[in-house]
Write a protein that holds these residues in place. Structure first.
Motif, PDB file in Angstrom:
ATOM      1  N   ALA A 136      -9.863  -5.047   5.208  1.00 28.55           N
ATOM      2  CA  ALA A 136      -8.721  -4.210   4.793  1.00 28.55           C
ATOM      3  C   ALA A 136      -8.039  -3.682   6.055  1.00 28.55           C
ATOM      4  CB  ALA A 136      -9.156  -3.077   3.866  1.00 28.55           C
ATOM      5  N   TRP A 188       0.812  -1.208   0.000  1.00 28.34           N
ATOM      6  CA  TRP A 188       0.000   0.000   0.000  1.00 28.34           C
ATOM      7  C   TRP A 188       0.846   1.258   0.000  1.00 28.34           C
ATOM      8  CZ3 TRP A 188      -4.670  -0.080  -1.461  1.00 28.34           C
ATOM      9  CH2 TRP A 188      -5.466   1.036  -1.291  1.00 28.34           C
ATOM     10  N   GLU A 240      -6.955  -8.876   5.077  1.00 30.79           N
ATOM     11  CA  GLU A 240      -5.992  -7.946   4.486  1.00 30.79           C
ATOM     12  C   GLU A 240      -5.343  -8.624   3.282  1.00 30.79           C
ATOM     13  OE1 GLU A 240      -4.821  -4.696   4.698  1.00 30.79           O
ATOM     14  OE2 GLU A 240      -3.506  -5.429   3.106  1.00 30.79           O
ATOM     15  N   ARG A 241      -5.296  -7.871   2.181  1.00 29.13           N
ATOM     16  CA  ARG A 241      -4.753  -8.427   0.940  1.00 29.13           C
ATOM     17  C   ARG A 241      -3.246  -8.659   1.039  1.00 29.13           C
ATOM     18  NH1 ARG A 241      -5.975  -4.809  -4.159  1.00 29.13           N
ATOM     19  NH2 ARG A 241      -4.488  -3.496  -3.073  1.00 29.13           N
ATOM     20  N   ASP A 263      -7.815 -11.098  -1.109  1.00 37.15           N
ATOM     21  CA  ASP A 263      -8.745 -10.062  -1.555  1.00 37.15           C
ATOM     22  C   ASP A 263     -10.036 -10.181  -0.739  1.00 37.15           C
ATOM     23  OD1 ASP A 263     -10.273  -8.239  -3.028  1.00 37.15           O
ATOM     24  OD2 ASP A 263     -10.797  -9.750  -4.544  1.00 37.15           O
ATOM     25  N   ALA A 264     -10.441  -9.085  -0.134  1.00 38.85           N
ATOM     26  CA  ALA A 264     -11.617  -9.107   0.748  1.00 38.85           C
ATOM     27  C   ALA A 264     -12.864  -9.592  -0.002  1.00 38.85           C
ATOM     28  CB  ALA A 264     -11.860  -7.714   1.326  1.00 38.85           C
ATOM     29  N   ARG A 269     -11.558   7.481  15.202  1.00 39.72           N
ATOM     30  CA  ARG A 269     -12.590   6.536  14.730  1.00 39.72           C
ATOM     31  C   ARG A 269     -12.866   5.475  15.791  1.00 39.72           C
ATOM     32  NH1 ARG A 269     -10.136   4.678   9.178  1.00 39.72           N
ATOM     33  NH2 ARG A 269      -8.225   5.451  10.133  1.00 39.72           N
ATOM     34  N   GLN A 325      -1.352   3.367  10.116  1.00 36.64           N
ATOM     35  CA  GLN A 325      -1.941   3.199  11.447  1.00 36.64           C
ATOM     36  C   GLN A 325      -0.813   3.379  12.460  1.00 36.64           C
ATOM     37  OE1 GLN A 325      -3.604  -0.783  11.057  1.00 36.64           O
ATOM     38  NE2 GLN A 325      -5.540   0.028  10.284  1.00 36.64           N
ATOM     39  N   PHE A 348     -12.751   0.411   6.392  1.00 38.28           N
ATOM     40  CA  PHE A 348     -12.319   1.807   6.336  1.00 38.28           C
ATOM     41  C   PHE A 348     -11.496   2.084   5.086  1.00 38.28           C
ATOM     42  CE2 PHE A 348     -12.452   1.404  11.176  1.00 38.28           C
ATOM     43  CZ  PHE A 348     -13.729   1.953  11.243  1.00 38.28           C
TER      44      PHE A 348
HETATM   45  C1  SAM Z   1      -6.022   2.873   2.659  1.00 43.90           C
HETATM   46  S1  SAM Z   1      -5.494   1.484   3.593  1.00 43.90           S
HETATM   47  C2  SAM Z   1      -6.811   1.374   4.784  1.00 43.90           C
HETATM   48  C3  SAM Z   1      -6.343   0.710   6.007  1.00 43.90           C
HETATM   49  C4  SAM Z   1      -7.364   0.588   7.135  1.00 43.90           C
HETATM   50  N1  SAM Z   1      -8.612   0.084   6.672  1.00 43.90           N
HETATM   51  C5  SAM Z   1      -7.542   1.888   7.869  1.00 43.90           C
HETATM   52  O1  SAM Z   1      -8.394   2.696   7.537  1.00 43.90           O
HETATM   53  O2  SAM Z   1      -6.745   2.155   8.799  1.00 43.90           O
HETATM   54  C6  SAM Z   1      -5.913   0.223   2.549  1.00 43.90           C
HETATM   55  C7  SAM Z   1      -5.550  -1.175   3.063  1.00 43.90           C
HETATM   56  O3  SAM Z   1      -6.443  -2.038   2.446  1.00 43.90           O
HETATM   57  C8  SAM Z   1      -5.764  -3.138   1.875  1.00 43.90           C
HETATM   58  N2  SAM Z   1      -6.554  -3.540   0.706  1.00 43.90           N
HETATM   59  C9  SAM Z   1      -6.719  -2.866  -0.436  1.00 43.90           C
HETATM   60  N3  SAM Z   1      -7.536  -3.540  -1.251  1.00 43.90           N
HETATM   61  C10 SAM Z   1      -7.890  -4.674  -0.603  1.00 43.90           C
HETATM   62  C11 SAM Z   1      -8.715  -5.770  -0.922  1.00 43.90           C
HETATM   63  N4  SAM Z   1      -9.334  -5.851  -2.085  1.00 43.90           N
HETATM   64  N5  SAM Z   1      -8.852  -6.748  -0.010  1.00 43.90           N
HETATM   65  C12 SAM Z   1      -8.221  -6.693   1.183  1.00 43.90           C
HETATM   66  N6  SAM Z   1      -7.417  -5.666   1.539  1.00 43.90           N
HETATM   67  C13 SAM Z   1      -7.258  -4.669   0.650  1.00 43.90           C
HETATM   68  C14 SAM Z   1      -4.403  -2.602   1.522  1.00 43.90           C
HETATM   69  O4  SAM Z   1      -3.441  -3.629   1.385  1.00 43.90           O
HETATM   70  C15 SAM Z   1      -4.161  -1.660   2.694  1.00 43.90           C
HETATM   71  O5  SAM Z   1      -3.566  -2.320   3.782  1.00 43.90           O
END
Ligand code: SAM
Length: 424
Positions: free
Chosen positions: A263, A210, A284-285, A308-309, A239, A219, A326
């Motif tokens: 994610a 990312w 988490e991807r 992938d979620a 949050r 984070q 989020f």
């Molecule tokens: C912008 S960060 C958000 C992190 C967390 N949700 C937060 O708000 O603190 C995006 C995270 O989502 C993960 N991510 C992106 N696309 C994803 C998917 N399709 N499935 C699972 N995780 C994913 C990325 O690897 C990254 O760690």
């Protein structure tokens, strides 16, 4: 007359070349460095990264010497008085020494348990006599080598800067730094080697897909070498406090049940919700998410489903009492997901027993002004109402991340999607 020759000149004798290399490797003079900025380094000729691997402790080079095994031994002796051999051998100091012996054959003069005990006792007996706060500015600098005895008095502590950090890694002088910390010294004089090193934690964080090599934390991660130059993009606490307050309002003062963060990044929310009493999991991807979660928050990696979620959510009929997702939805709006935003939110709806927390990029953010046109809080609320089965959609207000370099971004509203009666 002095003749100036380049270091590589064939006219230099081997011994002069060696001396010159030794001098130019080190910055001139001594520098007073706060004890709190001195982190554990390699041992017995192993680099810090090699020694961290030998100890199976990737955070070894991220730990202050003042919090490390040398200082721990001094603190234990001060608390307990005379330590038995068995007590000494049970300390992290002895574990460190045994690791050195296993890997290099020695730890200073020790090559067995009796030697480790003798070494620990000698260190404790040396007390603050070992602290050399008046090291000669131009003391000859020797490179520590495996099996060396302790550096003689007069030798400064040797360090190398940690990249992208205000901290230094100790190359030689852990015992002296620990003694200095024990007597309350605020700084110690050090000689600084040229160049810089990174810590395994920095390397892992930089490899999170990312961040794409960026030097930011998405984070909070508390580690001394990150404090000065690794900004935390999302404070997260805002949050989390809003989630905690809403859940207590809905469920009552005692929180329990299951929680899923979709994610989950390094797993900060998984760790915090676990701390509230939830059976907390993440999706988490990036496989590094689970690795980092274990290192920095002590999360069981089995609690983070990697992939992938969308694929993971499609593949399960499980539900969690509380789900959060989020800052993922807008990537699906922007066409970067493996389905559209409607399917993603329907999958989240299906996975949620009671409350779904969600935030997403909004059109007021500079980087989304044209790409997310129309995605304001009213639209997000209407979108959630139209495509999910929740009874209430609550807008809990904006995050507090629109500050500093991100003053024109973030400020995303947190939504709570609530079922008044849990899904059957
Ligand atoms: C912008 S960060 C958000 C992190 C967390 N949700 C937060 O708000 O603190 C995006 C995270 O989502 C993960 N991510 C992106 N696309 C994803 C998917 N399709 N499935 C699972 N995780 C994913 C990325 O690897 C990254 O760690």
């Amino acid at each position: 007359m002095t003749t100036l020759l380049h270091r590589s000149s064939p006219l230099l004798t081997a011994s002069r070349r060696h001396r010159l290399a030794r001098v130019t490797r080190w910055r001139h003079g001594l520098r007073d460095v706060p004890v709190a900025k001195l982190l554990l380094g390699g041992q017995n000729g192993m680099t810090a990264t090699e020694f961290a691997a030998a100890m199976e402790d990737p955070l070894w080079p991220s730990r202050r010497v003042a919090d490390g095994p040398h200082a721990g031994l001094i603190a234990l002796a001060a608390r307990e008085g005379g330590l038995t051999d068995a007590q000494l051998l049970a300390t992290p100091y002895a574990r460190m020494a045994r690791t050195c012996i296993r890997r290099t054959g020695r730890y200073f003069g020790a090559d067995d348990a009796a030697g480790v005990v003798a070494q620990a006792r000698a260190f404790l007996a040396a007390g603050d006599a070992v602290v050399d706060v008046d090291a000669e500015d131009d003391a000859e600098v020797g490179t520590p080598s495996p099996g060396d005895l302790h550096s003689p008095p007069g030798q400064p502590v040797l360090v190398v800067p940690i990249a992208h950090s205000d901290c230094y890694q100790v190359l030689d002088g852990h015992h002296r730094v620990a003694q200095a910390a024990a007597v309350g010294a605020v700084t110690v004089p050090v000689r600084v080697r040229r160049g810089e090193v990174t810590t395994p934690l920095q390397d892992l964080l930089g490899r999170m897909s990312w961040l794409d090599g960026g030097r930011q934390l998405y984070q909070p991660v508390g580690s001394p070498e990150l404090a000065a130059h690794w900004p935390t993009v999302r404070c997260c606490v805002d949050r989390f406090e809003a989630m905690d307050a809403l859940l207590r309002r809905i469920v009552g003062p005692t929180l329990s049940g299951s929680y899923l963060d979709v994610a989950s990044c390094y797993g900060w929310f998984v760790a915090e919700m676990g701390g509230l009493g939830f059976e907390a999991e993440g999706m988490e991807r990036d496989p590094l998410g689970a690795t980092l979660g274990r290192l920095v928050y002590g999360l069981d990696p089995a609690r983070i489903r990697t992939g992938d979620a969308v694929r993971l959510l499609r593949g399960t009929r499980e539900t969690w009492d509380v789900v959060s997702c989020f800052s993922l939805l807008h990537h699906f709006v922007l066409g970067r997901g493996s389905c559209d935003e409607v399917e993603l939110v329907r999958l989240l709806d299906r996975a949620t027993g009671r409350v779904l927390f969600l935030d997403t990029g909004q059109e007021h953010e500079r980087w989304f002004r044209s790409s997310l046109r129309g995605w304001d809080p009213d639209h997000i609320r209407a979108f959630l109402r139209e495509h999910t089965t929740f009874d209430q959609i609550l807008d809990l207000g904006p995050d507090r991340d629109a500050v500093g370099p991100y003053a024109d971004n973030y400020g995303r509203h947190l939504f709570a999607c609530v079922r008044t009666a849990p899904a059957a």
